[in-house]
Design a protein around this motif. Sequence first.
Motif, short mmCIF file in Angstrom:
data_model
loop_
_atom_site.label_atom_id
_atom_site.label_comp_id
_atom_site.label_asym_id
_atom_site.label_seq_id
_atom_site.Cartn_x
_atom_site.Cartn_y
_atom_site.Cartn_z
N GLN A 282 47.87 61.01 51.91
CA GLN A 282 48.40 59.65 51.93
C GLN A 282 48.45 59.10 53.35
O GLN A 282 48.13 57.94 53.60
CB GLN A 282 49.79 59.62 51.29
CG GLN A 282 49.75 59.97 49.80
CD GLN A 282 51.09 59.84 49.11
OE1 GLN A 282 52.14 59.79 49.75
NE2 GLN A 282 51.06 59.78 47.78
N LEU A 283 48.82 59.96 54.29
CA LEU A 283 48.94 59.52 55.69
C LEU A 283 47.58 59.23 56.32
O LEU A 283 47.49 58.55 57.33
CB LEU A 283 49.68 60.56 56.53
CG LEU A 283 51.18 60.66 56.26
CD1 LEU A 283 51.79 61.76 57.11
CD2 LEU A 283 51.89 59.34 56.53
N SER A 284 46.52 59.75 55.72
CA SER A 284 45.21 59.48 56.31
C SER A 284 44.48 58.34 55.60
O SER A 284 43.31 58.10 55.85
CB SER A 284 44.36 60.75 56.34
OG SER A 284 44.29 61.31 55.06
N SER A 285 45.18 57.62 54.71
CA SER A 285 44.51 56.53 53.99
C SER A 285 44.37 55.27 54.84
O SER A 285 43.36 54.59 54.77
CB SER A 285 45.26 56.21 52.70
OG SER A 285 46.58 55.83 52.96
N HIS A 286 45.38 54.94 55.65
CA HIS A 286 45.33 53.78 56.55
C HIS A 286 44.91 52.47 55.90
O HIS A 286 45.42 52.12 54.86
CB HIS A 286 44.50 54.09 57.80
CG HIS A 286 45.19 55.08 58.68
ND1 HIS A 286 46.35 54.81 59.34
CD2 HIS A 286 44.89 56.38 58.95
CE1 HIS A 286 46.74 55.87 60.00
NE2 HIS A 286 45.88 56.84 59.78
N LYS A 287 43.93 51.77 56.50
CA LYS A 287 43.66 50.38 56.14
C LYS A 287 43.07 50.19 54.75
O LYS A 287 43.51 49.36 53.99
CB LYS A 287 42.70 49.76 57.16
CG LYS A 287 43.41 48.88 58.16
CD LYS A 287 42.40 48.21 59.08
CE LYS A 287 43.04 47.81 60.38
NZ LYS A 287 42.09 47.65 61.47
N ASP A 288 41.99 50.89 54.48
CA ASP A 288 41.31 50.55 53.24
C ASP A 288 40.93 51.76 52.40
O ASP A 288 40.34 51.60 51.35
CB ASP A 288 40.08 49.69 53.51
CG ASP A 288 39.49 49.96 54.88
OD1 ASP A 288 39.28 49.00 55.62
OD2 ASP A 288 39.30 51.14 55.21
N ASP A 289 41.27 52.93 52.90
CA ASP A 289 40.81 54.10 52.17
C ASP A 289 41.87 54.66 51.23
O ASP A 289 42.24 55.81 51.32
CB ASP A 289 40.33 55.17 53.14
CG ASP A 289 38.96 55.67 52.74
OD1 ASP A 289 38.53 55.32 51.62
OD2 ASP A 289 38.35 56.41 53.52
#
Length: 364
Positions: A282-289
């Motif tokens: 979840q923490l590596s999803s950022h803007k659009d991923d």
Amino acid sequence: DNEDINKFIQNTQLSSHNNLKEVLEWIPYYKFCDITYIAENEYKANWIDGNINYWDESIQNWIREGQNMIVILKKLNNTKDITLLFDKIKTDYIFYGITQNPETKDYMMVLNEKCKKCNNICYSIHFQQNFNNWTSGNDDIDKFIQDTQISAHNDVKKALEWIPYDKFYDIKYIAENKYKANWRDGHIFDWDGKNKNWKRSQNIIAVLKKLNNAKDIRSVFINEIYIAYGITQNPETKDYMMVLSDICKKCNKICYSIHFQQNFNNWTSGNDDIDKFIQDTQLSSHKDDVKKALEWIPYNKLYNVEYIAKGGFGKVYKANWIDGNIIFWDNKYQNWKRIGQNMFVALKSLNNSKNVTLEFMNEV
Ligand SMILES: [Zn+2]
Ligand SMILES: [Zn+2]
Ligand SMILES: [Zn+2]
């Protein structure tokens, strides 16, 4: 009253053409006030007029900036070699002009500190000139904050500050070692040359998070996903606290990672490894991923669970998922927007919760 000096100043003025950077002025001594001693033959003073900025055709005069700016007055020892000295001084200082102390008759250079990297008075210089006016009470923390300020240069967001605790009000508990507070002054966003002070955002909400490891502050801040403003200390508990925004450092906005992060306290799988694994995605999803992010899905969100087969990796079931999957954050409803309500999903047993990452990577 000195021919060499007159000639030298005139030369810098005659060779200026369209560039005022190399121009020196003769500055009468009465244009300075609050002259204080700093070292031998070196004084600090306020320059009432400030330096020349540009020529104004309509009023036929020079327009100046930095009124009452702090300058350094440094004794000119040898007026003969002034050209040589000029080049040397210019590498370390901004050189505005020359004045003369009417009592001692000493000629003094009028200088300002400059950043050698930026070749001007960048944010780092303003921070540096304020080092003596604050302390956290902890040498490591002072050093750490100072380092971020010295390396800020033209990006003020890189700098952290020491923020006294009394600048915060309405401090409210949100989670263990985490508080929300109103910050009266708000964070720095620019330097105000006129008022000789930082321009601040005024009245913002900040998150205060306990700094657990004062020994390795640097990595604590590097691993933080929020933009950090500084460090403060609760005077009662003596706890040092990070002062954070609610904005993602990487995206410079409230991205998906932030929305997920703010919900971490509202769910758990009951297994630390699985929690950590889901949180990391979840923490590596950022803007659009948002597709990168996995969720913890309570079993009661599934129905019609049917056993299908025992495959190579364990038992497989089929089920309907009430909510469907996340597609984006809906600002209006302050919640995730989902599609595929009641969609069919496959449930596959997870054999080794110690090695969740590997199992997911091997999943087609
Ligand atoms: Zn010219
Ligand atoms: Zn700089
Ligand atoms: Zn982000």
